[in-house]
Design a protein around this motif. Structure first.
Motif, PDB file in Angstrom:
ATOM      1  N   LYS A  57       0.816  -1.214   0.000  1.00 24.03           N
ATOM      2  CA  LYS A  57       0.000   0.000   0.000  1.00 24.03           C
ATOM      3  C   LYS A  57       0.853   1.270   0.000  1.00 24.03           C
ATOM      4  O   LYS A  57       0.397   2.319  -0.438  1.00 24.03           O
ATOM      5  CB  LYS A  57      -0.920   0.020   1.224  1.00 24.03           C
ATOM      6  CG  LYS A  57      -1.942  -1.094   1.234  1.00 24.03           C
ATOM      7  CD  LYS A  57      -2.710  -1.082   2.533  1.00 24.03           C
ATOM      8  CE  LYS A  57      -3.266  -2.457   2.818  1.00 24.03           C
ATOM      9  NZ  LYS A  57      -3.484  -2.676   4.225  1.00 24.03           N
ATOM     10  N   THR A  58       2.060   1.178   0.530  1.00 25.99           N
ATOM     11  CA  THR A  58       2.982   2.323   0.563  1.00 25.99           C
ATOM     12  C   THR A  58       4.293   1.916  -0.119  1.00 25.99           C
ATOM     13  O   THR A  58       5.383   2.170   0.402  1.00 25.99           O
ATOM     14  CB  THR A  58       3.247   2.771   2.015  1.00 25.99           C
ATOM     15  OG1 THR A  58       3.739   1.657   2.761  1.00 25.99           O
ATOM     16  CG2 THR A  58       1.988   3.332   2.655  1.00 25.99           C
ATOM     17  N   LEU A  59       4.158   1.304  -1.270  1.00 26.00           N
ATOM     18  CA  LEU A  59       5.287   0.698  -1.967  1.00 26.00           C
ATOM     19  C   LEU A  59       6.382   1.699  -2.318  1.00 26.00           C
ATOM     20  O   LEU A  59       7.561   1.451  -2.063  1.00 26.00           O
ATOM     21  CB  LEU A  59       4.777   0.006  -3.240  1.00 26.00           C
ATOM     22  CG  LEU A  59       5.794  -0.782  -4.036  1.00 26.00           C
ATOM     23  CD1 LEU A  59       6.409  -1.879  -3.183  1.00 26.00           C
ATOM     24  CD2 LEU A  59       5.144  -1.370  -5.269  1.00 26.00           C
ATOM     25  N   GLU A  60       6.012   2.822  -2.887  1.00 22.34           N
ATOM     26  CA  GLU A  60       7.025   3.804  -3.309  1.00 22.34           C
ATOM     27  C   GLU A  60       7.833   4.309  -2.113  1.00 22.34           C
ATOM     28  O   GLU A  60       9.051   4.446  -2.188  1.00 22.34           O
ATOM     29  CB  GLU A  60       6.372   4.967  -4.058  1.00 22.34           C
ATOM     30  CG  GLU A  60       5.812   4.576  -5.415  1.00 22.34           C
ATOM     31  CD  GLU A  60       6.846   3.955  -6.344  1.00 22.34           C
ATOM     32  OE1 GLU A  60       7.962   4.497  -6.452  1.00 22.34           O
ATOM     33  OE2 GLU A  60       6.536   2.917  -6.965  1.00 22.34           O
ATOM     34  N   GLN A  61       7.157   4.582  -1.015  1.00 25.23           N
ATOM     35  CA  GLN A  61       7.837   5.034   0.197  1.00 25.23           C
ATOM     36  C   GLN A  61       8.794   3.956   0.704  1.00 25.23           C
ATOM     37  O   GLN A  61       9.919   4.250   1.111  1.00 25.23           O
ATOM     38  CB  GLN A  61       6.803   5.367   1.270  1.00 25.23           C
ATOM     39  CG  GLN A  61       7.386   5.829   2.581  1.00 25.23           C
ATOM     40  CD  GLN A  61       6.290   6.083   3.621  1.00 25.23           C
ATOM     41  OE1 GLN A  61       5.105   6.095   3.320  1.00 25.23           O
ATOM     42  NE2 GLN A  61       6.710   6.269   4.851  1.00 25.23           N
ATOM     43  N   GLY A  62       8.356   2.704   0.675  1.00 29.56           N
ATOM     44  CA  GLY A  62       9.204   1.599   1.120  1.00 29.56           C
ATOM     45  C   GLY A  62      10.423   1.415   0.240  1.00 29.56           C
ATOM     46  O   GLY A  62      11.542   1.219   0.733  1.00 29.56           O
ATOM     47  N   PHE A  85      10.456  -5.250  -9.382  1.00 28.71           N
ATOM     48  CA  PHE A  85      10.130  -5.629  -8.017  1.00 28.71           C
ATOM     49  C   PHE A  85       8.805  -5.007  -7.585  1.00 28.71           C
ATOM     50  O   PHE A  85       7.986  -5.670  -6.935  1.00 28.71           O
ATOM     51  CB  PHE A  85      11.266  -5.229  -7.070  1.00 28.71           C
ATOM     52  CG  PHE A  85      11.139  -5.859  -5.722  1.00 28.71           C
ATOM     53  CD1 PHE A  85      11.408  -7.202  -5.536  1.00 28.71           C
ATOM     54  CD2 PHE A  85      10.712  -5.121  -4.637  1.00 28.71           C
ATOM     55  CE1 PHE A  85      11.270  -7.795  -4.295  1.00 28.71           C
ATOM     56  CE2 PHE A  85      10.570  -5.697  -3.391  1.00 28.71           C
ATOM     57  CZ  PHE A  85      10.855  -7.043  -3.223  1.00 28.71           C
ATOM     58  N   ALA A  86       8.579  -3.761  -7.958  1.00 22.54           N
ATOM     59  CA  ALA A  86       7.327  -3.079  -7.609  1.00 22.54           C
ATOM     60  C   ALA A  86       6.130  -3.822  -8.206  1.00 22.54           C
ATOM     61  O   ALA A  86       5.099  -3.977  -7.544  1.00 22.54           O
ATOM     62  CB  ALA A  86       7.359  -1.631  -8.083  1.00 22.54           C
ATOM     63  N   ARG A  87       6.279  -4.284  -9.440  1.00 28.21           N
ATOM     64  CA  ARG A  87       5.192  -5.046 -10.067  1.00 28.21           C
ATOM     65  C   ARG A  87       4.905  -6.335  -9.292  1.00 28.21           C
ATOM     66  O   ARG A  87       3.743  -6.682  -9.059  1.00 28.21           O
ATOM     67  CB  ARG A  87       5.530  -5.376 -11.524  1.00 28.21           C
ATOM     68  CG  ARG A  87       5.258  -4.246 -12.486  1.00 28.21           C
ATOM     69  CD  ARG A  87       5.328  -4.698 -13.937  1.00 28.21           C
ATOM     70  NE  ARG A  87       6.634  -5.238 -14.309  1.00 28.21           N
ATOM     71  CZ  ARG A  87       7.696  -4.511 -14.659  1.00 28.21           C
ATOM     72  NH1 ARG A  87       7.606  -3.199 -14.705  1.00 28.21           N
ATOM     73  NH2 ARG A  87       8.832  -5.092 -14.980  1.00 28.21           N
ATOM     74  N   GLN A  88       5.960  -7.037  -8.877  1.00 30.63           N
ATOM     75  CA  GLN A  88       5.781  -8.295  -8.134  1.00 30.63           C
ATOM     76  C   GLN A  88       5.062  -8.065  -6.809  1.00 30.63           C
ATOM     77  O   GLN A  88       4.144  -8.811  -6.464  1.00 30.63           O
ATOM     78  CB  GLN A  88       7.140  -8.939  -7.854  1.00 30.63           C
ATOM     79  CG  GLN A  88       7.835  -9.472  -9.077  1.00 30.63           C
ATOM     80  CD  GLN A  88       9.251  -9.956  -8.743  1.00 30.63           C
ATOM     81  OE1 GLN A  88       9.758  -9.717  -7.650  1.00 30.63           O
ATOM     82  NE2 GLN A  88       9.878 -10.621  -9.692  1.00 30.63           N
TER      83      GLN A  88
END
Length: 165
Positions: A57-62, A85-88
């Motif tokens: 839910k907060t992928l970019e921040q992570g 990795f973001a897609r996975q």
């Protein structure tokens, strides 16, 4: 008069001795080495925790946190593989959280700006369905001192040695 003179000399001697002790403590190499060790350990533990914590839910921040915690080849690998990795993670909809159980500095070379850490973690991975999976692991990290402080330059699983029977 003589007693006052002796008392004044004793006070001056005590003040001089106290000042010398303070000067030695402030310029003690072991104190600065201990501070560098503590700084490396704190940065290493935080970086390893960051690298094992990610929420879809907060992928970019992570992923930004991963990049901010790393340097060198590890940083380059993360930047190059970020989109895949973001897609996975987006497709899997997983949430992983890490808690540092303990950590130690395994080596420290202040002059070269390198350090090694071993960190024990408890990682909980939660998928959209099913029970959370909990795993404890030991990781070994290499740190490099940058202008922004200590950053993780390598990370891997700690080898498990054979036990005596």
């Amino acid at each position: 008069m003589l007693a006052a003179l002796v008392l004044a000399l004793c006070a001056a001697g005590a003040a001089g001795w106290g000042g010398w002790q303070r000067y030695q403590a402030a310029n003690d190499d072991s104190a600065s080495f201990a501070q560098a060790r503590d700084d490396a350990l704190a940065a290493g533990e935080q970086a390893v925790q960051n690298m094992n914590t990610l929420d879809h839910k907060t992928l970019e921040q992570g992923l930004d946190s991963w990049e901010q915690s790393t340097t060198g080849d590890l940083h380059s690998q993360l930047v190059d593989g970020r989109d895949a990795f973001a897609r996975q993670i987006t497709e899997a909809k997983t949430v992983s959280t890490a808690k540092v159980l303990s950590g130690a500095v395994t080596e420290l070379d202040e002059r070269a700006g390198r350090a090694g850490v071993m960190v024990a973690l408890r990682v909980t991975v939660t998928a959209p369905e099913g029970e959370p999976a909990v795993k404890e692991s030991r990781l070994i990290g290499s740190l490099t001192r940058t202008s922004e402080g200590w950053k993780l330059s390598a990370l891997g699983q700690a080898p498990v040695g054979a036990t005596a029977g």
